[in-house]
Design an enzyme around this catalytic site. Sequence first.
Site, mmCIF file in Angstrom:
data_model
loop_
_atom_site.group_PDB
_atom_site.id
_atom_site.type_symbol
_atom_site.label_atom_id
_atom_site.label_comp_id
_atom_site.label_asym_id
_atom_site.label_seq_id
_atom_site.Cartn_x
_atom_site.Cartn_y
_atom_site.Cartn_z
ATOM 1 C CG ASP A 1 -1.927 1.027 1.320
ATOM 2 O OD1 ASP A 1 -1.857 1.958 0.500
ATOM 3 O OD2 ASP A 1 -2.795 0.992 2.201
ATOM 4 C CE LYS B 1 -4.840 -0.897 -1.201
ATOM 5 N NZ LYS B 1 -5.397 -0.503 0.105
ATOM 6 C CG ASP C 1 -6.801 -8.859 7.611
ATOM 7 O OD1 ASP C 1 -5.847 -8.408 6.940
ATOM 8 O OD2 ASP C 1 -7.030 -8.512 8.787
HETATM 9 P P1 IMP Z 1 1.871 -0.657 3.768
HETATM 10 O O1 IMP Z 1 2.918 -0.749 4.832
HETATM 11 O O2 IMP Z 1 1.124 0.647 3.810
HETATM 12 O O3 IMP Z 1 2.406 -0.932 2.376
HETATM 13 O O4 IMP Z 1 0.758 -1.752 4.082
HETATM 14 C C1 IMP Z 1 1.046 -3.087 3.905
HETATM 15 C C2 IMP Z 1 0.130 -3.992 4.686
HETATM 16 O O5 IMP Z 1 -1.108 -3.367 5.028
HETATM 17 C C3 IMP Z 1 -0.253 -5.183 3.838
HETATM 18 O O6 IMP Z 1 0.696 -6.211 3.922
HETATM 19 C C4 IMP Z 1 -1.608 -5.566 4.406
HETATM 20 O O7 IMP Z 1 -1.438 -6.407 5.521
HETATM 21 C C5 IMP Z 1 -2.198 -4.251 4.838
HETATM 22 N N1 IMP Z 1 -3.088 -3.684 3.784
HETATM 23 C C6 IMP Z 1 -2.824 -2.640 2.975
HETATM 24 N N2 IMP Z 1 -3.854 -2.385 2.151
HETATM 25 C C7 IMP Z 1 -4.810 -3.303 2.473
HETATM 26 C C8 IMP Z 1 -6.131 -3.579 1.934
HETATM 27 O O8 IMP Z 1 -6.644 -2.936 1.007
HETATM 28 N N3 IMP Z 1 -6.783 -4.615 2.515
HETATM 29 C C9 IMP Z 1 -6.254 -5.363 3.544
HETATM 30 N N4 IMP Z 1 -5.027 -5.148 4.026
HETATM 31 C C10 IMP Z 1 -4.306 -4.126 3.514
#
Ligand code: IMP
Length: 207
Positions: free
Chosen positions: A132, A160, A189
């Site tokens: 994300d 994303k 989830d």
């Molecule tokens: P980041 O550190 O912002 O890249 O987020 C990564 C983690 O957030 C992922 O490995 C997921 O566990 C969770 N995550 C991010 N986006 C989503 C989503 O749309 N649905 C569910 N989990 C998400």
Amino acid sequence: MKKHLRSIAATALLLTNTFCSYPINVDGVGTFSEVLSQEIISKRVQELGAQIDEHYKDVKSPIILIGVLSGCIPFLSDLIRSINHSCELETIKISSYHGGMKSSGKINLKYDSLCERSLEGRHIIIVDDIIDSGLSMSWLVDHFSKKNPATIGIVSLIIKEDCNAIFNTSLIKAGFIRSQEFLIGYGLDYKEQFRNLPGIWALDQNK
Ligand code: IMP
Ligand code: MG
């Protein structure tokens, strides 16, 4: 599409179709509609496996797939069976979401199957369900870099499109690029539920 994403997911599909499967209502959150079917995911995972085989074709040692628990499980179990190169399997668990829909911005290491294992000179691939902001993946790359692997690769089922993170790795692959919608299913989830959906469902924006 952002320039850096084009190179991350050179052959990734930008799919925005909504499929005809049933909507799912989650109390207090909204309605989710299916956006990636089991069949499309399965086809894409096979392609990713072939791309990994091609990338590591000159590597003699087994590659080490490191799954990021718990979201990686359906994806990783399909991906590893689509790779012909010899593989070893390890896992790590971190948390940043604390069960909700927004990252807390702080990473906690919960479990690392590699904590007593050397990665010196090995080729590793970090496998996650979704990137994300990229904060979690940047933390993981930094964490494993300290163990001096020969190369680090990243394979995520989804990235994303607003992700601005730049990863210093030899391989970056994503199955699908999606907008900033919240997704559930196939490992993803909401409050630890819905990981068992066979496809991926997105929260409807205007309902
Ligand atoms: P980041 O550190 O912002 O890249 O987020 C990564 C983690 O957030 C992922 O490995 C997921 O566990 C969770 N995550 C991010 N986006 C989503 C989503 O749309 N649905 C569910 N989990 C998400
Ligand atoms: Mg995850």
